[in-house]
Structure formats: structure tokens, C-alpha cells
Write a protein that holds these residues in place. Structure first.
Motif: not given
Length: 99
Positions: A57-58, A61-62
Motif C-alpha cells: 500500500t506504500e 496507494p490505490d
């Protein structure tokens, strides 16, 4: 789609009994593909999925987790502007007891 890549040179997408899109597997991927699906297999002895989820997720981000079961995590990454090869991961060599 992997089996189709290996076995077929032409495919047809059928909707309600009608052929709607004929083409090669690569043509269909280019036309209708929208991102990546990433499958991560966790080791049995160090299967902390939170670390992997935070890392993905880092970097993306989507991204969305759509499967978290046993030792596997499945992510959808809709953004195709970031290539998976640009993500660097500090891999550690796995030491096996018989080595």
C-alpha cells in the motif's frame, strides 16, 4: 488467461450468446486490461501479512487486498502508470536446513 496464452492464438469473448470481441490474448489484454493482480506467498515461519500489506500500500496507494487466506495475499493494483519492475524489494536468501 494464463492457460489461454499458452494454448490459444485467438480468443472470443461471448456475452449473452453473442461473440462480441475476437482477438489474440495480447490484443484482449491491451484493450480490456486495467491494472495488475499481484499474488504474494508468505513463508510459513514468517507469515506476517501486515508487513507485506503496508509495503504494497506504500508503493501502490490505490491497491486493494481482495484475498487474504492461508499463506497467500492477493492485491488488485489498478494504476498501470507504475511498473512492478520499478519496485525494489530487499530480498533475503532463504536458508534451507539441508544446505
Amino acid at each position: 488467461m494464463e492457460e489461454c496464452d499458452a494454448l490459444c492464438t485467438r480468443l472470443v469473448i461471448m456475452v449473452n450468446g453473442q461473440f462480441v470481441c475476437p482477438g489474440s490474448p495480447q490484443h484482449l489484454k491491451d484493450k480490456f486490461g486495467n491494472g495488475y493482480t499481484l499474488t504474494v506467498r508468505l513463508s510459513a515461519e514468517n507469515g506476517d501479512s501486515a508487513i507485506v500489506k503496508n509495503f504494497i500500500t506504500e508503493k501502490f496507494p490505490d491497491s486493494q487486498v481482495f484475498g487474504d487466506h492461508q499463506d497467500y495475499l492477493h492485491f488488485r493494483i489498478p494504476n498501470t502508470s507504475v511498473s512492478l519492475s520499478s519496485v525494489s524489494v530487499p530480498w533475503r536468501r532463504r536458508v534451507r536446513p539441508w544446505e
